[in-house]
Design an enzyme around this catalytic site. Structure first.
Site, PDB file in Angstrom:
ATOM      1  N   ALA A   1       0.890  -1.338   0.101  1.00 14.70           N
ATOM      2  CA  ALA A   1       0.107  -0.173  -0.066  1.00 14.70           C
ATOM      3  C   ALA A   1       1.072   1.147   0.057  1.00 14.70           C
ATOM      4  CB  ALA A   1      -0.855  -0.097   1.295  1.00 14.70           C
ATOM      5  N   VAL A   2       1.686   1.491  -1.156  1.00 20.66           N
ATOM      6  CA  VAL A   2       2.431   2.697  -1.617  1.00 20.66           C
ATOM      7  C   VAL A   2       1.804   3.819  -2.119  1.00 20.66           C
ATOM      8  CG1 VAL A   2       4.526   3.309  -2.367  1.00 20.66           C
ATOM      9  CG2 VAL A   2       4.279   0.931  -1.481  1.00 20.66           C
TER      10      VAL A   2
ATOM     11  N   TYR B   1      -2.140   4.584  -2.816  1.00 19.55           N
ATOM     12  CA  TYR B   1      -2.907   3.113  -2.771  1.00 19.55           C
ATOM     13  C   TYR B   1      -3.241   2.653  -1.516  1.00 19.55           C
ATOM     14  CZ  TYR B   1      -2.127   1.745  -7.724  1.00 19.55           C
ATOM     15  OH  TYR B   1      -2.034   1.606  -8.980  1.00 19.55           O
TER      16      TYR B   1
ATOM     17  N   ASP C   1      -2.694  -7.957  -4.479  1.00 18.53           N
ATOM     18  CA  ASP C   1      -2.755  -6.664  -4.952  1.00 18.53           C
ATOM     19  C   ASP C   1      -3.843  -5.933  -3.744  1.00 18.53           C
ATOM     20  OD1 ASP C   1      -1.156  -6.408  -6.798  1.00 18.53           O
ATOM     21  OD2 ASP C   1      -2.594  -6.323  -8.468  1.00 18.53           O
TER      22      ASP C   1
ATOM     23  N   ASP D   1      -5.427  -2.990  -4.242  1.00 18.34           N
ATOM     24  CA  ASP D   1      -6.621  -2.471  -4.874  1.00 18.34           C
ATOM     25  C   ASP D   1      -7.575  -3.490  -5.355  1.00 18.34           C
ATOM     26  OD1 ASP D   1      -4.742  -3.469  -6.693  1.00 18.34           O
ATOM     27  OD2 ASP D   1      -5.170  -1.882  -8.178  1.00 18.34           O
TER      28      ASP D   1
ATOM     29  N   PRO E   1      -8.179 -12.448 -15.686  1.00 17.30           N
ATOM     30  CA  PRO E   1      -9.489 -12.635 -16.174  1.00 17.30           C
ATOM     31  C   PRO E   1      -9.695 -11.834 -17.674  1.00 17.30           C
ATOM     32  CG  PRO E   1      -9.184 -10.850 -14.428  1.00 17.30           C
ATOM     33  CD  PRO E   1      -7.856 -11.616 -14.336  1.00 17.30           C
TER      34      PRO E   1
ATOM     35  N   TYR F   1      -7.699 -12.338 -20.002  1.00 15.06           N
ATOM     36  CA  TYR F   1      -7.054 -13.074 -21.246  1.00 15.06           C
ATOM     37  C   TYR F   1      -7.627 -14.395 -21.363  1.00 15.06           C
ATOM     38  CZ  TYR F   1      -4.385  -8.652 -21.405  1.00 15.06           C
ATOM     39  OH  TYR F   1      -4.115  -7.446 -21.418  1.00 15.06           O
TER      40      TYR F   1
ATOM     41  N   GLU G   1       5.028  -8.873 -13.452  1.00 15.14           N
ATOM     42  CA  GLU G   1       4.039  -9.708 -13.962  1.00 15.14           C
ATOM     43  C   GLU G   1       4.665 -10.557 -15.319  1.00 15.14           C
ATOM     44  OE1 GLU G   1      -0.358  -9.309 -14.353  1.00 15.14           O
ATOM     45  OE2 GLU G   1       0.302  -8.683 -16.166  1.00 15.14           O
TER      46      GLU G   1
END
Length: 325
Positions: free
Chosen positions: A94-95, A98, A183, A185, A206, A208, A275
């Site tokens: 949480a930077v 965020y 994540d 968010d 979700p 692809y 990723e």
């Protein structure tokens, strides 16, 4: 005299076998997920190998389960893992702005993430004073770690593997069994539990999962260590949710970090930072369990018919408002 020696030898053998049973039997039971039927009388519907979901694939070509709603019994799985007395860690970053998503993440994790199990949530933030107060259930703990801020969101993303590697080496390797890296968010909407456990766990992206792999946003430059050639790759996996055994995730984080840093020395930044490196790693080192897009949906997307439940999802946000660049 001979009879006495024989009796002594037999007694010694019995003693050795008894010691081996006491010390090795618990190890066997842990590894095999043994459930002592004299202590647990669990009734559940008879399993079937001829009936089940036919609208989705529930096993990969390398025989890893693909977890969808309707492919597992949550009560049965929880009993098996409660016998093992497992513990789970979760990391979340949480930077900067965020931090605004952290309260929802933590509160919904208390409702849905490994409920009834020992959980440690590690929050990495440059704003430790803004971490919300969230009541944690017994056996669950929130740990806050300070990290520096950054002027580029790509750098924040890239540093995650290094921080996860160091956390495992310095704190977690002898403390917990499994770890999930998630994540901030995003929020939990339904159960995320023992059905997700495995040696190395990946989540199908979700965006692809219905596409041909030629459309996957892999790193396509051969000069990068995240490179996946055309015609290669299995699925496109999320960088926002992955996990597994501590040892396996440590190896993943260590490898992705090194590859990222070696790329950087040559002036290369992979298309989607960590990723991209994660997808390269998962292609070479096949995950032992694959979680369906239920485990990281996107709130802006319409829900497709095969998605019977959403467990964890990325919330709608304005990236220009929250990212530093």
């Amino acid at each position: 005299m001979m009879n006495l020696k024989f009796v002594a030898v037999v007694a010694l053998v019995v003693l050795v076998l008894g010691v081996m049973y006491v010390y090795l039997d618990p190890v066997y039971r842990f590894k095999e997920g043994f459930c002592d039927s004299s202590k647990v009388r669990l009734k559940y519907p008879q399993p079937s190998i001829t009936k089940g979901r036919t609208d989705v694939v529930s096993v990969t070509p390398w025989l890893a389960p693909v977890v969808w709603e309707g492919t597992f019994n949550p009560v049965l799985l929880d009993v098996i893992y409660q016998q093992r007395n497992i513990s789970v860690a979760a990391t979340v970053f949480a930077v900067g702005k965020y931090i605004r998503f952290l309260k929802d993440f933590l509160e919904t994790a208390e409702e849905h993430f490994f409920v009834g199990f020992k959980v440690k949530v590690y929050v990495f933030t440059d704003r430790p004073n803004e971490v919300p107060k969230v009541k944690m259930a017994a056996g669950r703990e929130l740990v806050v770690r300070s990290v520096p801020s950054s002027n580029r969101w790509q750098e924040i993303s890239a540093r995650r593997m290094e921080i996860i590697q160091n956390l495992i080496e310095e704190t977690l390797k002898n403390d917990v069994d499994y770890i999930f890296c998630l994540d901030v968010d995003s929020k939990f909407r339904n159960r995320w539990g023992t059905e997700s456990l495995g040696d190395l766990v990946a989540v199908i992206h979700p965006g692809y999962y219905r596409d041909d792999r030629s459309k996957f946003p892999y790193e396509r430059r051969p000069t990068s260590r995240a490179y996946v050639a055309p015609g290669e790759g299995d699925f496109y996996y999320c960088g926002g949710a992955f996990g597994g055994l501590i040892t396996e995730v440590h190896q993943l984080a260590q490898t992705c970090r090194k590859n990222f840093e070696d790329d950087a020395k040559e002036g290369i930044e992979a298309a989607w930072q960590e990723e991209s490196h994660l997808n390269r790693y998962m292609w070479i080192n096949k995950p032992s369990k694959v979680l369906s897009p239920e485990y990281l949906w996107q709130d802006f997307k319409p829900i497709n018919p095969e998605i019977r439940t959403i467990r964890f999802s990325g919330i709608i946000k304005n990236y220009k408002d929250i990212r530093p660049n």
